[in-house]
Write a protein that holds these residues in place. Structure first.
Motif, mmCIF file in Angstrom:
data_model
loop_
_atom_site.group_PDB
_atom_site.id
_atom_site.type_symbol
_atom_site.label_atom_id
_atom_site.label_comp_id
_atom_site.label_asym_id
_atom_site.label_seq_id
_atom_site.Cartn_x
_atom_site.Cartn_y
_atom_site.Cartn_z
ATOM 1 N N THR A 7 0.871 -1.269 -0.275
ATOM 2 C CA THR A 7 0.058 0.197 -0.193
ATOM 3 C C THR A 7 1.050 1.039 0.128
ATOM 4 O O THR A 7 1.728 1.217 0.864
ATOM 5 N N VAL A 8 0.475 2.152 -0.823
ATOM 6 C CA VAL A 8 1.215 3.602 -0.915
ATOM 7 C C VAL A 8 0.199 4.474 -0.220
ATOM 8 O O VAL A 8 -0.951 4.457 -0.558
ATOM 9 N N SER A 9 0.969 5.219 0.883
ATOM 10 C CA SER A 9 -0.166 6.335 1.569
ATOM 11 C C SER A 9 0.387 7.676 1.098
ATOM 12 O O SER A 9 1.511 7.988 1.115
ATOM 13 N N PHE A 10 -0.842 8.295 0.580
ATOM 14 C CA PHE A 10 -0.699 9.716 0.407
ATOM 15 C C PHE A 10 -1.549 10.519 1.613
ATOM 16 O O PHE A 10 -2.537 9.905 2.257
ATOM 17 N N TYR A 11 -1.354 11.690 1.549
ATOM 18 C CA TYR A 11 -1.982 12.707 2.743
ATOM 19 C C TYR A 11 -2.573 13.725 1.908
ATOM 20 O O TYR A 11 -2.148 14.266 0.808
ATOM 21 N N ALA A 73 8.248 9.914 -0.766
ATOM 22 C CA ALA A 73 9.190 9.396 -1.717
ATOM 23 C C ALA A 73 8.197 9.242 -3.343
ATOM 24 O O ALA A 73 6.917 9.329 -3.171
ATOM 25 N N ILE A 74 8.975 8.951 -4.385
ATOM 26 C CA ILE A 74 8.561 8.731 -5.504
ATOM 27 C C ILE A 74 8.404 7.413 -5.761
ATOM 28 O O ILE A 74 9.385 6.709 -6.015
ATOM 29 N N LEU A 75 7.093 6.842 -5.786
ATOM 30 C CA LEU A 75 6.907 5.458 -6.030
ATOM 31 C C LEU A 75 6.339 5.649 -7.652
ATOM 32 O O LEU A 75 5.544 6.320 -8.014
ATOM 33 N N ASN A 76 7.103 5.036 -8.418
ATOM 34 C CA ASN A 76 6.999 4.836 -10.084
ATOM 35 C C ASN A 76 5.878 3.608 -10.263
ATOM 36 O O ASN A 76 6.102 2.288 -9.847
ATOM 37 N N TRP A 77 4.929 4.152 -10.924
ATOM 38 C CA TRP A 77 3.758 3.148 -11.499
ATOM 39 C C TRP A 77 4.015 2.758 -12.925
ATOM 40 O O TRP A 77 4.212 3.734 -13.582
ATOM 41 N N THR A 107 17.438 1.709 -22.865
ATOM 42 C CA THR A 107 17.048 0.565 -22.518
ATOM 43 C C THR A 107 15.509 0.123 -22.474
ATOM 44 O O THR A 107 14.875 -0.789 -22.002
ATOM 45 N N GLY A 108 14.712 1.370 -22.615
ATOM 46 C CA GLY A 108 13.208 1.290 -22.554
ATOM 47 C C GLY A 108 12.797 1.827 -21.093
ATOM 48 O O GLY A 108 11.561 1.932 -21.119
ATOM 49 N N PHE A 109 13.715 2.120 -20.273
ATOM 50 C CA PHE A 109 13.254 2.561 -19.106
ATOM 51 C C PHE A 109 13.328 4.233 -19.014
ATOM 52 O O PHE A 109 14.217 4.799 -19.261
ATOM 53 N N ARG A 110 11.803 4.747 -18.744
ATOM 54 C CA ARG A 110 11.850 6.018 -18.921
ATOM 55 C C ARG A 110 10.700 6.233 -17.703
ATOM 56 O O ARG A 110 9.865 5.601 -17.285
ATOM 57 N N THR A 111 11.088 7.620 -17.074
ATOM 58 C CA THR A 111 10.206 8.052 -15.941
ATOM 59 C C THR A 111 9.777 9.496 -16.275
ATOM 60 O O THR A 111 10.536 10.287 -16.958
ATOM 61 N N ALA A 112 8.844 9.924 -15.549
ATOM 62 C CA ALA A 112 8.319 11.201 -15.211
ATOM 63 C C ALA A 112 7.810 11.190 -13.672
ATOM 64 O O ALA A 112 7.295 10.224 -13.181
ATOM 65 N N SER A 113 7.614 12.462 -13.310
ATOM 66 C CA SER A 113 6.762 12.514 -11.954
ATOM 67 C C SER A 113 6.103 13.776 -11.990
ATOM 68 O O SER A 113 6.368 14.949 -12.611
ATOM 69 N N VAL A 114 4.904 13.827 -11.372
ATOM 70 C CA VAL A 114 4.369 15.040 -10.853
ATOM 71 C C VAL A 114 3.855 14.930 -9.574
ATOM 72 O O VAL A 114 4.029 14.328 -8.808
ATOM 73 N N VAL A 115 3.285 16.284 -9.091
ATOM 74 C CA VAL A 115 2.865 16.735 -7.912
ATOM 75 C C VAL A 115 1.294 16.649 -8.007
ATOM 76 O O VAL A 115 0.841 17.361 -8.901
ATOM 77 N N ASP A 116 0.461 16.116 -7.220
ATOM 78 C CA ASP A 116 -0.856 15.878 -7.390
ATOM 79 C C ASP A 116 -1.373 17.273 -6.557
ATOM 80 O O ASP A 116 -0.504 17.914 -6.069
ATOM 81 N N ASN A 120 1.213 15.443 -3.250
ATOM 82 C CA ASN A 120 1.619 13.953 -3.319
ATOM 83 C C ASN A 120 2.727 13.961 -4.457
ATOM 84 O O ASN A 120 2.127 14.073 -5.471
ATOM 85 N N LEU A 121 3.587 13.269 -4.351
ATOM 86 C CA LEU A 121 4.501 13.041 -5.702
ATOM 87 C C LEU A 121 4.024 12.078 -6.185
ATOM 88 O O LEU A 121 3.825 10.757 -5.372
ATOM 89 N N ILE A 122 3.911 11.734 -7.558
ATOM 90 C CA ILE A 122 3.425 10.355 -8.136
ATOM 91 C C ILE A 122 4.546 10.158 -9.233
ATOM 92 O O ILE A 122 4.625 11.214 -10.216
ATOM 93 N N GLY A 123 5.155 9.167 -9.372
ATOM 94 C CA GLY A 123 5.903 8.791 -10.534
ATOM 95 C C GLY A 123 5.432 7.889 -11.472
ATOM 96 O O GLY A 123 4.580 6.971 -10.973
ATOM 97 N N ILE A 124 5.628 8.134 -12.783
ATOM 98 C CA ILE A 124 4.932 7.171 -13.705
ATOM 99 C C ILE A 124 6.234 6.467 -14.691
ATOM 100 O O ILE A 124 7.086 7.434 -14.687
ATOM 101 N N MET A 125 6.049 5.450 -15.200
ATOM 102 C CA MET A 125 7.316 5.045 -15.679
ATOM 103 C C MET A 125 6.900 3.918 -16.806
ATOM 104 O O MET A 125 5.832 3.164 -16.530
ATOM 105 N N ASN A 126 7.829 3.745 -17.819
ATOM 106 C CA ASN A 126 7.850 2.489 -18.784
ATOM 107 C C ASN A 126 8.999 1.984 -18.201
ATOM 108 O O ASN A 126 10.223 2.289 -18.093
ATOM 109 N N ASN A 127 8.680 0.562 -17.825
ATOM 110 C CA ASN A 127 9.568 -0.422 -17.281
ATOM 111 C C ASN A 127 9.539 -1.795 -17.784
ATOM 112 O O ASN A 127 8.620 -2.497 -17.669
ATOM 113 N N PRO A 128 10.246 -2.000 -18.863
ATOM 114 C CA PRO A 128 10.356 -3.192 -19.641
ATOM 115 C C PRO A 128 10.531 -4.385 -18.491
ATOM 116 O O PRO A 128 9.808 -5.630 -18.791
#
Length: 139
Positions: A7-11, A73-77, A107-116, A120-128
């Motif tokens: 579980t990831v917890s946001f506030y 922390a940035i959890l990459n989804w 290698t196909g690993f790409r990330t970005a992040s936003v602040v909701d 809260n920090l949200i990481g998004i990712m392409n992860n082979p």
């Protein structure tokens, strides 16, 4: 040993507003609320390939200061379309924390992040590797 994200917890100061924002983004309603859906201090969503849990907790219970600025922390989804997901998050009111970055020599690993809108920090990712693991569970 870590076995996987449970579980990831946001506030958020306004749990109802955060619940509604995440329901819009995730395309699913929170399945759990305490003490009630009308006046929640905690809500929880389940979504994705492994039914990951996202809990949103009233900021008064945070072990750190919550002031609307980026926190946590940035959890990459894993996402299928990094550009489209980043655009959707921004359309819903998130702000870019870090734009799309190639990780590891093409290698196909790409990330970005936003602040909701709640800080809260949200990481998004392409992860082979993630895709390989998902595929291996289907065999």
């Amino acid at each position: 040993m870590l076995r996987g994200m449970a579980t990831v917890s946001f506030y958020a100061e306004d749990v109802k507003a955060a619940r509604d924002w995440y329901a819009e983004f995730l395309g699913t309603e929170a399945y759990f609320a305490v003490p009630s859906a009308e006046e929640p201090v905690y809500v929880e969503f389940r979504f994705g390939d492994f039914q990951a849990e996202l809990g949103i907790i009233n900021a008064k219970f945070a072990p750190h200061k919550v002031d609307g600025g980026p926190a946590g922390a940035i959890l990459n989804w894993q996402v299928d379309d990094l550009e489209a997901t980043l655009a959707r998050l921004v359309e819903l009111g998130a702000t870019v924390n870090e734009g799309i970055v190639e990780r590891g020599n093409n290698t196909g690993f790409r990330t970005a992040s936003v602040v909701d809108p709640f800080g809260n920090l949200i990481g998004i990712m392409n992860n082979p590797h993630y895709l390989e693991i998902v595929e291996s569970t289907r065999s």
